[in-house]
Design an enzyme around this catalytic site. Structure first.
Site, PDB file in Angstrom:
ATOM      1  N   GLU A 112      -4.647   2.476  -4.382  1.00 16.46           N
ATOM      2  CA  GLU A 112      -3.191   2.571  -4.256  1.00 16.46           C
ATOM      3  C   GLU A 112      -2.626   1.298  -3.643  1.00 16.46           C
ATOM      4  O   GLU A 112      -1.554   1.292  -3.058  1.00 16.46           O
ATOM      5  CB  GLU A 112      -2.796   3.813  -3.448  1.00 16.46           C
ATOM      6  CG  GLU A 112      -3.087   3.753  -1.959  1.00 16.46           C
ATOM      7  CD  GLU A 112      -4.470   4.266  -1.580  1.00 16.46           C
ATOM      8  OE1 GLU A 112      -5.382   4.239  -2.429  1.00 16.46           O
ATOM      9  OE2 GLU A 112      -4.637   4.686  -0.419  1.00 16.46           O
ATOM     10  N   ASP A 158       0.845  -1.184   0.000  1.00 11.55           N
ATOM     11  CA  ASP A 158       0.000   0.000   0.000  1.00 11.55           C
ATOM     12  C   ASP A 158       0.886   1.240   0.000  1.00 11.55           C
ATOM     13  O   ASP A 158       1.824   1.342   0.792  1.00 11.55           O
ATOM     14  CB  ASP A 158      -0.895  -0.035   1.249  1.00 11.55           C
ATOM     15  CG  ASP A 158      -1.920   1.082   1.248  1.00 11.55           C
ATOM     16  OD1 ASP A 158      -2.959   0.915   0.600  1.00 11.55           O
ATOM     17  OD2 ASP A 158      -1.649   2.116   1.887  1.00 11.55           O
TER      18      ASP A 158
END
Ligand SMILES: [Mg+2]
Length: 327
Positions: free
Chosen positions: A243, A199
């Protein structure tokens, strides 16, 4: 005429086969893989001689051996004899179509029966086409080529539908399909399957400060770095969400996976994309959660994801820009 070179087990009747290379999910794009299943070596020689230029040819001399090879090697096309002593070609075809690992493989039935009843039976068992003996060489070649062309077009469409538009990585839909296959393969072989969930740290702050165009460019660069960091073709990188990224690492022991996690974090940091709003570093970084499991029947691949997710949470808690491996 020299007998054709064939890729097969030392004793094809036993259904043994060289272990498939780590992470081979389907035949590589390029040269098609064709499996001939026929109890007659003479028929195999004849048929393979006709199609050798169309792909790599494997063979099996019994229905059971054919099923095993199909599961292990996932050929693009199977030419399947109907009249075999152990299992009829129709039965083999039905079993191929019942198994999620093999149901998408195109099967052509080969038989000496000419009646339309047999043709119907072949199609009902899931075959896509039908060849009759004695084989007419030009017909065999043309029909095999047609099926291989259709298969490669279907594969290309399938790949296209499974790509993420922004990064060119595989998307989540394909990821689930792929992980399911890898999970079953690792369960059969009883080897560890590694998984990483990644992440981008403080990505919302990045977008707020630099704008969404820069945000997209950042994700593309991170995606490229992740892809470049994988060491084996079988490692598989996906865009998991906004993301978030994921990497599937076939046959990877636990000792290796922690090192890999740290390495991948460093690769992203080394891109040196400025990120003033991050508490982790003055540049864009990622946090990584990693997990390894040898699949067992009481678990599913979602256990692997959950473990990696918990490890990712810990990596975030402990300051980001780091990798944590699940217990
Ligand atoms: Mg036969």
């Amino acid at each position: 005429m020299a007998s054709p070179k064939m890729d097969t087990a030392a004793d094809p009747a036993q259904g043994a086969s060289p272990a498939s290379p780590a992470g081979t999910v389907a035949a590589e794009p390029g040269r098609p893989l064709i499996l001939i299943v026929d109890d007659s070596p003479e028929s195999i020689r004849l048929l393979s001689g006709l199609i050798l230029d169309k792909g790599d040819v494997l063979f099996a001399t019994s229905g059971e051996a054919g099923l095993n090879l199909a599961r292990q090697r996932r050929p693009d096309l199977i030419l399947l004899d109907v009249e075999m002593p152990d299992l009829s070609g129709y039965e083999v075809c039905r079993r191929l179509k019942d198994d999620p690992d093999t149901r998408d493989i195109a099967v052509m039935i080969v038989t000496s029966h000419h009646s339309s009843a047999h043709e119907v039976q072949a199609l009902e068992s899931g075959a896509i086409d039908f060849l009759t003996k004695p084989l007419a060489p030009a017909v065999v070649r043309a029909r095999v080529q047609t099926q291989l062309t259709l298969k490669s077009q279907a594969d290309a469409l399938h790949r296209q539908a499974m790509l993420d538009g922004l990064t060119g990585l595989y998307n989540r839909a394909y990821f689930h399909e792929h992980l399911e296959l890898e999970w079953r393969r690792h369960q059969r072989q009883q080897v560890p399957l590694g998984f990483a969930l990644l992440d981008v740290d403080h990505f919302k702050a990045f977008n707020d400060q630099y704008g969404h165009v820069a945000g997209d460019a950042c994700l593309r660069r991170v995606a490229e770095a992740l892809k470049a960091s994988t060491r084996r073709p079988a490692e598989f990188v996906v865009r998991y969400g906004g993301e978030e990224f994921a990497i599937v690492m076939p046959n990877t022991p636990r000792e290796e996976i922690g090192r890999f996690g740290e390495w991948i974090c460093r690769q992203v940091q080394d891109l040196a994309i400025p990120h003033e709003g991050s508490s982790a570093a003055p540049v864009v970084t990622i946090s990584a959660g990693l997990a390894v499991l040898v699949p067992t029947p009481d678990r599913t691949w979602s256990d692997l994801i959950e473990r990696a997710d918990r490890a990712l949470y810990r990596a975030k808690q402990e300051g980001r820009n780091r990798a944590m491996v699940a217990d």
